[in-house]
Design an enzyme around this catalytic site. Structure first.
Site: not given
Length: 400
Positions: A299, A307, A354
């Site tokens: 993070y 997120h 991600k």
């Protein structure tokens, strides 16, 4: 480090809880438990500044935890210490909560508001219960339509295709949970004695903050803001004792004839700490990534702000292949893996936006180092980290 196309830094969609953004900035303003307090401007401070000196002082919280070899973690039971470690860097996890230790806050909400003010854990539990109820109601409605079609065929001879949608079939857009019936207790309340008001029993916070061994040693070795107690005597452990205890926590219990007999260069604690220390030193907030089938999540500021942008898979690599053959430890991902496994993990993390990073940790060869090197953290200098960013190939979008 460069980011892939799935990185969401600065994006509006990555922000969470826009109404509480300023409050979160105030609560989580400090990235580490240590605070650097600057004195008010003064003439003496200006003179010292010209000389390259400073009156800034360091505030150390000096938190305390107990080493638990069974769960391979450090338990911080003091609520004030738990709050400090969580709010100053998002370290650890509440053992009765999803992340932030909020069990006591949930219990207080239940008492004061009757469950009207829900915490994040309670919201998630209610959402899952409603989703389960929706699936049951939909399955029940489809079964009723199919039964009606069979009845018409048996009585009238007409064939009707059971509909999977329509007014009789609930959909996610129109379905609403039915209100829970209120069950009244028929048992009469016991009369209260005069002069003794009914006082609620005081709540006792039974939750503790659970630190991983990597987080605990990061506090010990780098920040010196955590004291670890022995689980048997409850006496403070020295840094050397903690270093050896954390390594042996991942090994089978044996009685070594010498302090370094059971220590190995491919110890899981060493490999994971190398990765944790590497990214924490770069300013990332490092959390576990089991939810997304990876080892760690990174993070930029913390879970309450954005997120996770990056997902890490730790891949140990032996400098000497013979060490892997003779080792008694079966390291995860140390052997060649299938491309289908890698494609699955990459697709999972791509769907949640991600960027997947393969982190290769090189394990030094036993032939060039003595086992006594493992008796101190100085051995970490012999490990190296390499990073490979993996992007999912989509032919329709990457034809150029």
């Amino acid at each position: 480090m460069s980011f892939g196309p799935n990185s969401r830094s600065g994006g509006g969609g990555a922000q969470k809880g826009g109404g509480r953004r300023h409050e979160n900035n105030r609560i989580y303003a400090n990235p580490l438990p240590l605070l650097f307090v600057e004195p008010p401007p003064s003439r003496i401070g200006s003179i010292l500044g010209l000389l390259g000196l400073s009156l800034t002082r360091v505030e150390n919280p000096h938190c305390e935890g107990i080493f638990d070899p069974v769960t391979r973690s450090v338990w911080v039971s003091n609520p004030d210490h738990s709050l400090i470690l969580w709010r100053r860097g998002f370290f650890g996890k509440g053992d009765l909560s999803r992340s932030e230790p909020s069990w006591l806050a949930r219990q207080i909400n239940i008492r004061k508001s009757g469950g009207k003010q829900l915490t994040s854990e309670e919201v998630t539990a209610r959402r899952r219960a409603e989703r389960k109820q929706f699936k049951l109601d939909r399955a029940r409605a489809i079964a009723a339509v199919a039964e009606e079609a069979e009845t018409i065929f048996a009585t009238e001879g007409r064939v009707i295709q059971p509909a999977l949608s329509g007014p009789a079939i609930p959909s996610a857009a129109t379905w609403k949970p039915s209100p829970q019936p209120v069950i009244e207790d028929s048992v009469p309340e016991a009369p209260q004695e005069e002069g003794h008001p009914d006082e609620e029993e005081a709540l006792v916070d039974v939750e503790h903050l659970q630190l991983t061994l990597q987080e605990a040693f990061f506090f010990l070795w780098n920040l010196d803001c955590l004291t670890v107690l022995d689980p048997n005597s409850l006496n403070p452990m020295s840094l050397d004792d903690i270093w050896l205890a954390f390594q042996r926590a991942d090994l089978p219990p044996v009685i070594p004839p010498s302090p370094s007999a059971s220590l190995q260069f491919d110890n899981p604690f060493l490999i994971n700490y190398v990765v944790y220390h590497h990214y924490r030193s770069l300013g990332w907030v490092v959390k576990g990534g089991v939810k997304f089938c990876v080892d760690y999540l990174l993070y930029k500021r913390g879970p309450v702000f954005t997120h996770a942008e990056l997902a890490l898979v730790v891949l140990p690599v032996y400098e000497d292949p013979e060490d892997q053959i003779s080792s008694s430890i079966q390291l995860q991902n140390s052997s060649p893996f299938a491309w289908s496994w890698l494609s699955t993990i990459n697709r999972v993390n791509s769907q949640v936006q991600k960027t997947l990073i393969l982190v290769y940790v090189t394990i030094p060869a036993k032939s060039r180092l003595s086992p006594d090197v493992l008796l101190s953290p100085a051995c970490l200098a012999h490990y190296s980290v390499r990073e490979v960013i993996l992007r999912r190939f989509i032919p329709a979008r990457m034809r150029d």
